[in-house]
Design a protein around this motif. Structure first.
Motif, mmCIF file in Angstrom:
data_model
loop_
_atom_site.group_PDB
_atom_site.id
_atom_site.type_symbol
_atom_site.label_atom_id
_atom_site.label_comp_id
_atom_site.label_asym_id
_atom_site.label_seq_id
_atom_site.Cartn_x
_atom_site.Cartn_y
_atom_site.Cartn_z
ATOM 1 N N LEU A 3 -53.277 -34.863 -42.817
ATOM 2 C CA LEU A 3 -52.621 -35.242 -41.722
ATOM 3 C C LEU A 3 -51.170 -35.702 -42.065
ATOM 4 O O LEU A 3 -50.013 -35.670 -41.318
ATOM 5 N N ILE A 4 -51.078 -36.635 -42.940
ATOM 6 C CA ILE A 4 -49.943 -37.553 -43.539
ATOM 7 C C ILE A 4 -49.072 -36.277 -44.225
ATOM 8 O O ILE A 4 -47.924 -36.329 -43.556
ATOM 9 N N ILE A 5 -49.345 -35.403 -44.787
ATOM 10 C CA ILE A 5 -48.465 -34.599 -45.387
ATOM 11 C C ILE A 5 -48.108 -33.612 -44.363
ATOM 12 O O ILE A 5 -46.795 -33.270 -44.158
ATOM 13 N N VAL A 6 -48.954 -33.168 -43.465
ATOM 14 C CA VAL A 6 -48.360 -32.003 -42.582
ATOM 15 C C VAL A 6 -47.332 -32.719 -41.499
ATOM 16 O O VAL A 6 -46.372 -32.166 -41.182
ATOM 17 N N GLY A 7 -47.750 -34.102 -40.990
ATOM 18 C CA GLY A 7 -46.780 -34.692 -40.337
ATOM 19 C C GLY A 7 -45.580 -35.044 -40.771
ATOM 20 O O GLY A 7 -44.527 -34.878 -40.160
ATOM 21 N N GLY A 8 -45.327 -35.429 -42.105
ATOM 22 C CA GLY A 8 -44.142 -35.608 -42.698
ATOM 23 C C GLY A 8 -43.441 -34.496 -42.869
ATOM 24 O O GLY A 8 -42.237 -34.494 -42.679
ATOM 25 N N VAL A 9 -44.077 -33.314 -43.280
ATOM 26 C CA VAL A 9 -43.037 -32.101 -43.728
ATOM 27 C C VAL A 9 -42.704 -31.605 -42.350
ATOM 28 O O VAL A 9 -41.564 -31.123 -42.082
ATOM 29 N N LEU A 10 -43.404 -31.776 -41.109
ATOM 30 C CA LEU A 10 -43.090 -31.168 -39.756
ATOM 31 C C LEU A 10 -41.935 -32.023 -39.406
ATOM 32 O O LEU A 10 -40.716 -31.553 -38.984
ATOM 33 N N GLN A 11 -41.707 -33.339 -39.577
ATOM 34 C CA GLN A 11 -40.631 -34.109 -39.156
ATOM 35 C C GLN A 11 -39.570 -33.935 -40.014
ATOM 36 O O GLN A 11 -38.493 -33.979 -39.382
ATOM 37 N N VAL A 12 -39.584 -33.936 -41.464
ATOM 38 C CA VAL A 12 -38.607 -33.573 -42.172
ATOM 39 C C VAL A 12 -37.956 -32.237 -41.592
ATOM 40 O O VAL A 12 -36.483 -31.979 -41.583
ATOM 41 N N ILE A 13 -38.645 -31.325 -41.564
ATOM 42 C CA ILE A 13 -38.089 -29.695 -40.842
ATOM 43 C C ILE A 13 -37.316 -30.102 -39.557
ATOM 44 O O ILE A 13 -36.329 -29.661 -39.321
ATOM 45 N N ALA A 14 -38.027 -30.830 -38.793
ATOM 46 C CA ALA A 14 -37.305 -31.163 -37.385
ATOM 47 C C ALA A 14 -35.987 -31.920 -37.655
ATOM 48 O O ALA A 14 -35.068 -31.467 -37.050
ATOM 49 N N GLY A 15 -36.003 -32.766 -38.656
ATOM 50 C CA GLY A 15 -34.820 -33.490 -38.947
ATOM 51 C C GLY A 15 -33.599 -32.534 -39.618
ATOM 52 O O GLY A 15 -32.467 -32.856 -38.970
ATOM 53 N N VAL A 16 -33.970 -31.703 -40.336
ATOM 54 C CA VAL A 16 -33.196 -30.848 -40.968
ATOM 55 C C VAL A 16 -32.685 -29.855 -39.875
ATOM 56 O O VAL A 16 -31.228 -29.558 -39.958
ATOM 57 N N ALA A 34 -40.615 -39.713 -40.723
ATOM 58 C CA ALA A 34 -41.596 -39.043 -41.896
ATOM 59 C C ALA A 34 -41.739 -39.911 -42.978
ATOM 60 O O ALA A 34 -42.597 -39.961 -43.405
ATOM 61 N N SER A 35 -40.524 -40.515 -43.402
ATOM 62 C CA SER A 35 -40.734 -41.502 -44.492
ATOM 63 C C SER A 35 -41.462 -42.676 -44.105
ATOM 64 O O SER A 35 -42.132 -43.287 -45.117
ATOM 65 N N MET A 36 -41.306 -43.174 -42.933
ATOM 66 C CA MET A 36 -42.396 -44.520 -42.541
ATOM 67 C C MET A 36 -43.673 -44.135 -42.637
ATOM 68 O O MET A 36 -44.523 -44.797 -43.218
ATOM 69 N N TRP A 37 -44.000 -43.124 -41.793
ATOM 70 C CA TRP A 37 -45.383 -42.975 -41.527
ATOM 71 C C TRP A 37 -46.045 -42.405 -42.952
ATOM 72 O O TRP A 37 -47.238 -42.934 -43.387
ATOM 73 N N SER A 38 -45.341 -41.755 -43.850
ATOM 74 C CA SER A 38 -45.932 -41.370 -45.178
ATOM 75 C C SER A 38 -46.103 -42.560 -46.119
ATOM 76 O O SER A 38 -47.033 -42.717 -46.597
ATOM 77 N N ALA A 39 -45.052 -43.556 -45.961
ATOM 78 C CA ALA A 39 -45.274 -44.884 -46.777
ATOM 79 C C ALA A 39 -46.338 -45.540 -46.101
ATOM 80 O O ALA A 39 -47.033 -46.072 -47.022
ATOM 81 N N MET A 40 -46.808 -45.729 -44.867
ATOM 82 C CA MET A 40 -47.689 -46.409 -44.303
ATOM 83 C C MET A 40 -48.941 -45.722 -44.714
ATOM 84 O O MET A 40 -50.066 -46.254 -45.051
#
Length: 287
Positions: A3-16, A34-40
């Motif tokens: 979930l962390i990986i999928v959520g982070g990747v999706l948010q990075v794509i949304a940001g791009v 993306a970076s905050m949830w991944s770090a937590m």
């Protein structure tokens, strides 16, 4: 972990994609999320490992949370002029971080943080509905994206901008400078806490440097696309500086190798300082 990986990747794509649609504030917010949830999430994974030291994890992660709190406040102040959705989400993220920090000492803090996280989920669903019904919903039914609480451009406006000035503003990609400079906040806070002696074991804090790497490398990429080579090079140097400092402190914590026991042996740091001084001189002549 998935979930962390999928959520982070999706948010990075949304940001791009947001940067390609000239929406630098929303793009920056997605990259920060993306970076905050991944770090937590990495912190939670480390806490679940056998032999994990709860005290070291708590002390190592709190400075990063303080840095993300500062970032949330900055983005919230900026988002007030853009739409109705981002400010309450950013306030909820700020409160989540505050009570997550409290939860490191008291269990009830995480329960309160869970309530704010549910609010973030609800507003996320609301945002999806707004975007799916874009057009009618934005103006009449579900105000959200595209509707600002107040428009600073209307304050003391003396006339419509000329066509010549409008042409100068038109670019293919949104400006990434805000995201690039914002990437300095979290690593500087973490290193400040570390050098002041708040925590010694740097292993729990290394995940917080995902923020600077992600923000500044993407900012450099879009600066290159905008032919802004000064900021493109600057952001690469910033990311290199912060992450090399983090790697050094990690090696010192791991006692590997023995030569890293002294910070004086990090000679590359002096090279980066010289490069930053050169950039400082160049910035005096940069418009």
């Amino acid at each position: 972990v998935h979930l962390i990986i999928v959520g982070g990747v999706l948010q990075v794509i949304a940001g791009v994609l947001s940067f390609r649609r000239w929406d630098h504030l929303t793009g920056t917010a997605f990259i920060v999320f993306a970076s905050m949830w991944s770090a937590m999430g990495i912190g939670r994974i480390l806490a679940s490992q056998d032999g994990a030291d709860p005290e070291a994890l708590r002390l190592g992660q709190l400075p990063g949370m303080v840095g993300f709190m500062a970032v949330a406040i900055i983005l919230c102040v900026c988002a007030v002029t853009v739409n109705y959705i981002l400010p309450p989400v950013l306030v909820a993220i700020l409160m989540t971080l505050i009570f997550e920090a409290v939860g490191a000492f008291f269990d009830w803090g995480r329960r309160v943080a869970a309530g704010f996280e549910l609010f973030i989920v609800i507003t996320g669903v609301y945002a999806v509905v707004v975007m799916m019904l874009k057009g009618i919903s934005q103006r009449y039914i579900l105000p959200g994206f595209g509707n600002a609480i107040y428009d600073p451009l209307l304050i003391q406006s003396r006339g419509a901008p000329t066509a010549r000035n409008e042409r100068k503003k038109i670019t293919k990609y949104a400006e990434p400078m805000g995201m690039g400079f914002l990437g300095n906040v979290v690593p500087s806070v973490v290193l400040a806490f570390h050098h002041l002696g708040y925590f010694n074991d740097f292993r729990p804090a290394i995940a917080m440097f995902i923020f600077s790497a992600l923000c500044q490398m993407l900012a450099s990429f879009y600066s290159f696309l905008r032919h802004d080579f000064f900021h493109a090079i600057s952001f690469v140097i910033y990311a290199t500086f912060w992450n090399s400092r983090a790697i050094l402190q990690l090696l010192i914590s791991l006692n590997f190798p023995q030569i890293f026991d002294s910070r004086v042996n990090f000679y590359g740091q002096w090279t980066l300082i010289i490069i930053i001084m050169v950039l400082t001189l160049m910035s005096a002549a940069h418009n």
